[in-house]
Write a protein that holds these residues in place. Structure first.
Motif, short mmCIF file in Angstrom:
data_model
loop_
_atom_site.label_atom_id
_atom_site.label_comp_id
_atom_site.label_asym_id
_atom_site.label_seq_id
_atom_site.Cartn_x
_atom_site.Cartn_y
_atom_site.Cartn_z
N LEU A 59 0.86 -1.44 0.07
CA LEU A 59 0.00 0.06 0.11
C LEU A 59 0.85 1.32 0.06
CD1 LEU A 59 -2.82 0.71 0.24
CD2 LEU A 59 -2.71 0.92 2.66
N ASP A 60 0.88 2.01 -0.98
CA ASP A 60 1.92 2.94 -1.37
C ASP A 60 1.22 4.17 -1.16
OD1 ASP A 60 4.31 1.63 -1.74
OD2 ASP A 60 3.78 1.25 -3.99
N PHE A 61 1.64 5.11 -0.28
CA PHE A 61 1.32 6.40 0.02
C PHE A 61 2.00 7.56 -0.62
CE2 PHE A 61 -0.91 4.20 3.27
CZ PHE A 61 -2.08 4.30 3.55
N LYS A 62 1.51 8.12 -1.73
CA LYS A 62 2.64 8.95 -2.64
C LYS A 62 2.31 10.42 -2.18
CE LYS A 62 2.33 5.40 -6.43
NZ LYS A 62 1.94 5.38 -7.60
N ARG A 63 0.84 10.59 -1.82
CA ARG A 63 0.75 12.12 -1.57
C ARG A 63 -0.58 12.10 -0.37
NH1 ARG A 63 1.82 11.57 -6.62
NH2 ARG A 63 3.28 13.10 -7.80
N PRO A 64 -0.39 13.17 0.32
CA PRO A 64 -1.68 13.34 1.19
C PRO A 64 -2.91 13.82 0.54
CG PRO A 64 -0.11 15.24 1.14
CD PRO A 64 0.39 14.33 0.41
N VAL A 65 -4.01 13.57 1.06
CA VAL A 65 -5.35 14.20 0.71
C VAL A 65 -5.59 15.05 1.86
CG1 VAL A 65 -7.58 13.39 0.33
CG2 VAL A 65 -5.64 11.89 -0.26
N PRO A 66 -5.49 16.49 1.71
CA PRO A 66 -5.77 17.58 2.43
C PRO A 66 -7.16 17.55 2.86
CG PRO A 66 -4.91 18.36 0.32
CD PRO A 66 -4.94 16.88 0.10
N GLN A 67 -7.50 17.94 4.10
CA GLN A 67 -8.84 18.34 4.66
C GLN A 67 -9.47 19.16 3.78
OE1 GLN A 67 -9.05 19.27 8.88
NE2 GLN A 67 -10.69 20.67 8.18
N GLY A 68 -10.87 18.87 3.54
CA GLY A 68 -11.74 19.53 2.57
C GLY A 68 -11.58 19.08 1.11
N ASP A 69 -10.57 18.40 0.68
CA ASP A 69 -10.62 17.64 -0.47
C ASP A 69 -11.48 16.43 -0.52
OD1 ASP A 69 -9.17 19.83 -1.61
OD2 ASP A 69 -7.47 18.33 -2.35
N THR A 70 -11.41 15.96 -1.78
CA THR A 70 -12.34 14.65 -1.67
C THR A 70 -11.39 13.31 -1.91
OG1 THR A 70 -14.27 15.77 -2.61
CG2 THR A 70 -14.24 13.43 -2.99
N CYS A 71 -11.50 12.24 -1.36
CA CYS A 71 -10.71 11.11 -1.64
C CYS A 71 -11.66 10.41 -2.44
CB CYS A 71 -10.34 10.28 -0.22
SG CYS A 71 -9.23 8.83 -0.56
N VAL A 72 -11.06 10.00 -3.74
CA VAL A 72 -11.61 9.11 -4.89
C VAL A 72 -10.93 7.78 -4.81
CG1 VAL A 72 -12.46 8.91 -7.00
CG2 VAL A 72 -12.35 11.17 -6.21
N ILE A 73 -11.65 6.69 -4.37
CA ILE A 73 -11.33 5.30 -4.60
C ILE A 73 -11.80 4.73 -5.76
CG2 ILE A 73 -11.15 3.19 -3.44
CD1 ILE A 73 -10.06 5.34 -1.57
N THR A 74 -10.98 4.13 -6.58
CA THR A 74 -11.26 3.30 -7.84
C THR A 74 -11.16 1.91 -7.50
OG1 THR A 74 -9.28 3.79 -8.93
CG2 THR A 74 -11.08 5.24 -9.34
N SER A 75 -11.77 0.89 -8.17
CA SER A 75 -11.47 -0.55 -7.60
C SER A 75 -12.12 -1.48 -8.83
CB SER A 75 -12.32 -0.74 -6.55
OG SER A 75 -12.37 -2.21 -6.03
N TYR A 76 -11.60 -2.20 -9.25
CA TYR A 76 -11.80 -3.36 -10.21
C TYR A 76 -11.27 -4.70 -10.00
CZ TYR A 76 -7.83 -2.06 -13.08
OH TYR A 76 -6.69 -1.85 -13.59
N VAL A 77 -11.86 -5.61 -10.30
CA VAL A 77 -11.35 -7.25 -10.50
C VAL A 77 -10.64 -7.34 -11.64
CG1 VAL A 77 -11.88 -9.80 -10.19
CG2 VAL A 77 -13.10 -7.98 -8.78
N TYR A 78 -9.40 -7.81 -11.75
CA TYR A 78 -8.72 -8.14 -12.93
C TYR A 78 -8.17 -9.21 -13.16
CZ TYR A 78 -4.31 -7.79 -9.90
OH TYR A 78 -3.47 -7.75 -9.07
N ALA A 79 -8.39 -10.32 -11.83
CA ALA A 79 -7.82 -11.72 -12.09
C ALA A 79 -8.61 -12.38 -11.05
CB ALA A 79 -6.29 -11.99 -11.96
N THR A 80 -8.85 -13.60 -11.21
CA THR A 80 -9.57 -14.56 -10.37
C THR A 80 -8.60 -15.99 -10.28
OG1 THR A 80 -10.94 -15.38 -11.87
CG2 THR A 80 -11.76 -13.57 -10.62
N GLY A 81 -8.71 -16.63 -9.07
CA GLY A 81 -8.16 -17.95 -8.75
C GLY A 81 -9.71 -18.71 -8.41
N ARG A 82 -9.24 -20.04 -7.70
CA ARG A 82 -10.37 -20.70 -7.33
C ARG A 82 -11.21 -20.12 -6.69
NH1 ARG A 82 -12.01 -24.49 -4.12
NH2 ARG A 82 -10.65 -24.44 -2.63
N THR A 83 -10.66 -19.63 -5.44
CA THR A 83 -11.78 -18.94 -4.49
C THR A 83 -11.28 -17.33 -4.23
OG1 THR A 83 -10.59 -19.34 -2.50
CG2 THR A 83 -12.01 -20.83 -3.02
N SER A 84 -10.31 -16.88 -4.99
CA SER A 84 -9.94 -15.53 -4.83
C SER A 84 -10.04 -14.68 -5.87
CB SER A 84 -8.29 -15.61 -4.46
OG SER A 84 -7.61 -16.30 -5.57
N LEU A 85 -10.09 -13.38 -5.36
CA LEU A 85 -10.07 -12.40 -6.65
C LEU A 85 -9.13 -11.29 -6.46
CD1 LEU A 85 -13.27 -13.03 -5.18
CD2 LEU A 85 -13.97 -11.93 -7.27
#
Length: 149
Positions: A59-85
């Motif tokens: 988990l790499d934190f490259k820059r801070p997210v200042p108070q008052g700004d919005t933190c946008v999180i993007t996510s997607y599944v790109y691979a699967t295993g037998r029971t894992s994603l």
């Protein structure tokens, strides 16, 4: 069976005073929690089952997210295993008035689908679906490979 784009989720959190550290920016633990929650939603969208966190890759934190700004999180599944994603997660700070965005955090999580008893349960393969989905998949696989020890 979902496509990569069907698992894509974007979520926003406005950084309030209670979300910050003593430097006036989002506490890293909050960002990690938001990433974990959004990542689980992407995983569950594909699996159709409850999904729990099994592994977090750098988990790499490259820059801070200042108070008052919005933190946008993007996510997607790109691979699967037998029971894992495997899920790509990125966080950005976004200026609420302009929409200007800058990446702040990057990671790859692994979730495991579980049944009602909490036991791992099989998941179907992820479907690429489109040229854009293939680009997202290749980007995630390349980034994941750069992080291997």
């Amino acid at each position: 069976m979902a496509t990569i784009s069907e698992t894509f989720i974007e979520n926003r959190e406005r950084i309030q005073p209670n979300d910050t550290n003593n430097y006036g920016s989002a506490h890293g633990g909050n960002i990690m929690r938001w990433m974990d929650e959004v990542g689980a939603m992407s995983a569950m969208r594909h699996a159709g089952e409850t999904c729990v966190t099994a592994y977090v890759n750098n988990l790499d934190f490259k820059r801070p997210v200042p108070q008052g700004d919005t933190c946008v999180i993007t996510s997607y599944v790109y691979a699967t295993g037998r029971t894992s994603l495997r899920v790509r997660l990125q966080a950005f700070h976004e200026a609420p008035r302009t929409g200007d965005r800058e990446q702040t955090t990057d990671s790859y999580f692994v979730f495991v689908a579980v049944d009602e008893d909490g036991d791992p349960t099989p998941v179907s393969d992820i479907t690429v679906g489109s040229e854009r989905c293939e680009e997202l998949r290749q980007e995630a696989l390349a980034g994941e490979k750069r992080r291997e020890p």
